[in-house]
Design an enzyme around this catalytic site. Structure first.
Site, PDB file in Angstrom:
ATOM      1  N   LYS A 214      37.466  45.858  43.328  1.00 27.97           N
ATOM      2  CA  LYS A 214      37.251  44.620  42.866  1.00 27.97           C
ATOM      3  C   LYS A 214      37.913  44.075  41.593  1.00 27.97           C
ATOM      4  O   LYS A 214      38.469  43.002  41.390  1.00 27.97           O
ATOM      5  CB  LYS A 214      35.889  44.422  43.027  1.00 27.97           C
ATOM      6  CG  LYS A 214      35.375  43.006  42.431  1.00 27.97           C
ATOM      7  CD  LYS A 214      35.543  41.898  43.391  1.00 27.97           C
ATOM      8  CE  LYS A 214      35.632  40.438  42.572  1.00 27.97           C
ATOM      9  NZ  LYS A 214      35.828  39.480  43.337  1.00 27.97           N
ATOM     10  N   CYS A 268      35.096  35.162  37.941  1.00 28.20           N
ATOM     11  CA  CYS A 268      35.529  36.456  38.453  1.00 28.20           C
ATOM     12  C   CYS A 268      37.100  36.692  37.604  1.00 28.20           C
ATOM     13  O   CYS A 268      36.701  37.938  36.809  1.00 28.20           O
ATOM     14  CB  CYS A 268      36.009  36.436  39.850  1.00 28.20           C
ATOM     15  SG  CYS A 268      34.379  36.247  40.895  1.00 28.20           S
TER      16      CYS A 268
END
Ligand SMILES: NC(=O)c1ccc[n+]([C@@H]2O[C@H](COP(=O)([O-])OP(=O)(O)OC[C@H]3O[C@@H](n4cnc5c(N)ncnc54)[C@H](O)[C@@H]3O)[C@@H](O)[C@H]2O)c1
Length: 408
Positions: A214, A268
């Protein structure tokens, strides 16, 4: 690799925000009994009244269906289940804005919450984006709190990679990475995710690789955007159009430069690379530099705007777009807000315009309607291609403006 059947298991989702709520919906739609748990009582109250508290395409309609089916209910106390999915925030530490260190307190608190109800054989899945080794930290907290050895329950990391605006679609269509230090645990999670991932493939790996996966995905994007943003600054110095330059450079069969903007925002891409910088210091030099380039961009735009208006403090400036990307309400780490606040700090009158967010959510910036801004501002900064702006493009272009995004 085979998976382990998870049919009929009850699930508690911890954190009912942009990720936890849509995840609860797709799980409930797939036939699982889902308890949503969020300590924010307002969130729970809103959800149990049949409404949602986030702005996201199709979520309200799909939410109604799963509530009507009886498969979802929200609680402000954690409910016992067979599976726990942790979708809590992982922001920076508030007390040290300079160093940008990961605040894992929400994950820690969620792990303590799980420990109050978890039983032998249960599966605990961490979905929050985290620095490497955090999944092991969750297992250690549960082991310590319960006194139950960590081989008696299962811990898995399954990071989320959805695009805001398309969350429900992507939950069912994206590939998933499922990581655990025990294959049995990963296979249980794989079966659960395969119950709603219709098009994507669920890949199994170890927990640390899943955590890193990720982080490296978002860092890849951050570095590429930094390149585009740096080019925009260089092109300005040369007096050439960066958008035209990139269009021509991308005619090369193996080149695909991204589009520059006002910076990088959101929960993010603007956050995750810092987790690598924090852990790996000088060995993450490129990652660190890209973060600094992207963080500098809104301040650079602010300086350009000042030059364009010749430092005239009587000029009223309108910033068109305050969220971190077009057509969403999410303001987290938004570079447009940094830009607007910087101009305000320098003494200019600034009106922000963000049709997707309630005024009250935006502190420090006076928020006005597009019509008001068009009527009252002398100079506009175009930071986002919100659909409302596209509809009034001619009126926007008729004003003096700074076009950060190459809107045509
Ligand atoms: N938003 C995105 O597009 C996105 C995409 C990929 C990954 N992620 C990651 O997913 C995680 C969650 O992000 P989000 O955008 O859904 O956050 P969010 O702020 O929208 O929602 C988080 C929710 O968790 C709740 N919460 C806090 N502590 C809790 C606890 N101990 N137990 C249960 N609930 C708790 C909060 O009240 C809040 O409602 C983050 O790690 C984020 O980086 C987000």
């Amino acid at each position: 690799m085979k998976s382990i059947n998870m049919e009929g298991k009850t699930i508690t989702v911890l954190g009912l925000g942009y990720i936890g709520l849509p995840t609860s919906i797709v799980l409930a739609k797939a036939g699982h009994k889902v308890n949503g748990y969020d300590p924010n009582e307002e969130v729970v109250k809103t959800l149990n009244s049949g409404k949602i508290h986030i702005v996201e395409n199709n979520v309200q309609d799909e939410f109604k269906k799963v509530v009507d089916s009886g498969n979802f209910k929200a609680f402000s106390k954690i409910q016992p289940a067979d599976v726990y999915i942790i979708c809590v925030p992982t922001p920076f530490k508030e007390d040290n804005k300079e160093e940008k260190l990961a605040d894992l307190s929400y994950v820690e608190s969620a792990a303590h919450d799980v420990a109050t109800v978890v039983k032998e054989g249960d599966l605990v899945i961490l979905e929050s984006t985290v620095p490497p080794l955090t999944t092991k930290m969750v297992a250690n907290i549960i082991e310590k709190d319960t006194g139950m050895s960590k081989d008696k329950f299962h811990t898995v990391h399954c990071p989320e990679r959805v695009l805001p605006g398309k969350i429900l679609y992507e939950l069912e269509h994206n590939d998933r990475i499922i990581g655990s230090d025990r294959e049995e645990s990963a296979l249980m999670a794989k079966n659960l995710y395969e119950s709603f991932v219709k098009e994507g493939t669920c890949y199994v790996t170890d927990d640390i690789t899943a955590e890193m996966c990720k982080l490296v995905e978002n860092t890849f994007r951050d570095i590429n955007i930094a390149y585009a943003n740096e080019l925009s600054i260089i092109c300005h110095e040369l007096g050439i159009d960066v958008f035209k330059l990139i269009e021509l450079a991308n005619k090369h069969p193996r080149v695909n430069i991204l589009t520059p903007g006002v910076g990088v925002g959101g929960h993010c891409i603007a956050v995750d690379p810092w987790f690598l910088v924090e852990k790996f210091g000088d060995n993450a030099r490129l990652i660190n530099t890209a973060r600094h380039v992207n963080d500098y961009k809104p301040l650079w735009v602010s300086n350009q705007v000042e030059e364009e208006i010749k430092h005239d403090k009587n000029v009223k400036i309108g910033v068109l777009g305050l969220a971190y990307k077009p057509n969403i309400d999410d303001l987290r780490e938004s570079p447009s807000i940094i830009l607007a606040e910087d101009l305000i700090k320098k003494g200019y009158t600034v009106y922000g315009c963000e049709p997707n967010t309630k005024k009250e959510k935006i502190k420090n910036i006076e928020v006005k309607s597009l019509d008001y801004v068009l009527e009252n501002c002398d100079y506009l900064v175009i930071t986002l291609a919100n659909k409302e702006f596209l509809e009034k493009k001619e009126k926007i272009f008729a004003k003096k403006h700074y076009n950060c995004i190459g809107l045509k």
